[in-house]
Scaffold this active site. Structure first.
Site, PDB file in Angstrom:
ATOM      1  N   GLY A 187      -4.674  -0.264  -6.083  1.00  0.00           N
ATOM      2  CA  GLY A 187      -3.192  -1.373  -5.756  1.00  0.00           C
ATOM      3  C   GLY A 187      -3.113  -2.408  -4.905  1.00  0.00           C
ATOM      4  O   GLY A 187      -3.944  -1.958  -3.966  1.00  0.00           O
ATOM      5  N   PHE A 191      -0.899  -1.964  -2.428  1.00  0.00           N
ATOM      6  CA  PHE A 191      -0.241  -1.849  -0.927  1.00  0.00           C
ATOM      7  C   PHE A 191      -1.863  -0.738  -0.240  1.00  0.00           C
ATOM      8  O   PHE A 191      -1.972  -0.656   0.532  1.00  0.00           O
ATOM      9  CB  PHE A 191       0.837  -1.030  -1.564  1.00  0.00           C
ATOM     10  CG  PHE A 191       0.036   0.389  -2.681  1.00  0.00           C
ATOM     11  CD1 PHE A 191      -0.400   1.573  -2.071  1.00  0.00           C
ATOM     12  CD2 PHE A 191      -0.055  -0.404  -4.379  1.00  0.00           C
ATOM     13  CE1 PHE A 191      -1.077   2.618  -2.531  1.00  0.00           C
ATOM     14  CE2 PHE A 191      -1.047   0.936  -4.720  1.00  0.00           C
ATOM     15  CZ  PHE A 191      -1.034   2.257  -4.411  1.00  0.00           C
ATOM     16  N   GLY A 192      -2.639  -0.806  -1.144  1.00  0.00           N
ATOM     17  CA  GLY A 192      -4.202   0.792  -0.720  1.00  0.00           C
ATOM     18  C   GLY A 192      -3.703   1.297  -1.865  1.00  0.00           C
ATOM     19  O   GLY A 192      -4.637   0.928  -2.978  1.00  0.00           O
ATOM     20  N   LYS A 240      -0.458   8.599  -1.164  1.00  0.00           N
ATOM     21  CA  LYS A 240      -0.281   7.128  -0.812  1.00  0.00           C
ATOM     22  C   LYS A 240      -0.631   6.659   0.142  1.00  0.00           C
ATOM     23  O   LYS A 240      -0.104   7.111   1.689  1.00  0.00           O
ATOM     24  CB  LYS A 240       1.593   6.828  -1.291  1.00  0.00           C
ATOM     25  CG  LYS A 240       0.857   5.230  -1.844  1.00  0.00           C
ATOM     26  CD  LYS A 240       2.743   5.036  -2.334  1.00  0.00           C
ATOM     27  CE  LYS A 240       2.927   3.329  -2.052  1.00  0.00           C
ATOM     28  NZ  LYS A 240       4.353   2.881  -2.853  1.00  0.00           N
ATOM     29  N   ASP A 299      13.914  -2.138  -8.089  1.00  0.00           N
ATOM     30  CA  ASP A 299      13.329  -2.133  -8.578  1.00  0.00           C
ATOM     31  C   ASP A 299      12.911  -1.746  -9.667  1.00  0.00           C
ATOM     32  O   ASP A 299      12.435  -0.769  -9.290  1.00  0.00           O
ATOM     33  CB  ASP A 299      11.739  -1.649  -7.740  1.00  0.00           C
ATOM     34  CG  ASP A 299      10.809  -3.228  -8.368  1.00  0.00           C
ATOM     35  OD1 ASP A 299      11.007  -3.739  -9.051  1.00  0.00           O
ATOM     36  OD2 ASP A 299       9.475  -2.553  -7.793  1.00  0.00           O
TER      37      ASP A 299
END
Length: 255
Positions: A39, A41-42, A59, A150
């Protein structure tokens, strides 16, 4: 366990042409170089704890700026304050180097709640079980004065593919810990699930409960309660509290 290792000894990451993460080295972990998800983000990689052989998820988050690094460390701090709960995907280890931050998390293999909603594979019982799981997670967070900010189906993963598998809450990138009596003012989150008080810029823990209500509506009807062609249109509907129930829509969605 939470630890932060230096780039020169315990943690190193190198990239090669054509691969975002050619090699990831985290002390005590063997990381698969091939990502299972990517994604903005990485990327997410599977990893194995050398000592126990347990499989986890790593992650790997890009940290190109000082602000990105501060945000990563803030997320780590919130995860540490969160502690363990059966409906929260907790962090097992953390490290960073010159370019990336790494979160070693529980591995959830059952897929996103969103995928089941999109496939119209939710019964009323499924919805009830999901709501109970998320409420349990939120109760745990809120007693620690943490707002997730979120809550959405993409941030809820099933532990595995077994019937009755529990949901686990993920992604604490926007989560914050409030002081007693504090009201937050930053407008953030995913528009379709944002509470009106968030849009007005004065909110507290109740915003997570609103988001869960939107998820419940989505699970049972197959539609979001506040649709729109743009974020502005969605926000206007949310602020007006403008939504409708279609008996045909709800009956056709439930199995």
């Amino acid at each position: 366990m939470f630890c932060c290792a230096g780039a020169d000894d315990d943690v190193a990451a190198s990239e090669s042409k054509g691969a975002k993460f050619a090699k990831i080295e985290i002390k005590g972990w063997k990381v698969d170089p091939n990502p299972i998800g990517e994604g903005g983000f990485g990327a997410v990689h599977l990893c194995t704890e050398v000592k126990t052989g347990k499989r986890r998820a790593c992650k790997a988050m890009r940290l190109p700026t000082a602000q990105d690094r501060d945000d990563f460390r803030h997320e780590v701090a919130v995860l540490k304050a969160t502690g363990k709960h059966k409906n929260i995907c907790h962090c097992i280890d953390v490290a960073e180097d010159a370019r990336y931050g790494y979160l070693v998390m529980q591995s959830c293999t059952g897929g996103e709640l969103f995928d089941r909603i999109a496939a119209r594979n939710c019964s009323e019982k499924d919805a009830a079980m999901a709501i109970v799981d998320v409420l349990a997670a939120l109760n745990h967070l809120h007693t620690k004065r943490i707002i997730h900010r979120d809550i959405k189906p993409e941030n809820l993963l099933y532990k595995d593919k077994q019937p009755g598998s529990p949901l686990k809450l993920i992604d604490f990138g926007l989560a914050i810990q409030l002081q007693p009596g504090q009201r937050e003012t930053e407008v953030c989150g995913t528009t379709s699930y944002m509470a009106p008080e968030v849009l007005r810029g004065s909110y507290s823990f109740e915003c997570d409960i609103w988001s869960l209500g939107v998820i419940c509506f989505f699970m049972l009807s197959g539609k979001l309660p506040f649709p729109g062609r743009s974020d502005e249109e969605k926000e206007a509907r949310i602020l007006r509290g403008s939504f409708s129930f279609s008996e045909e829509q709800w009956n056709s969605n439930l199995r």
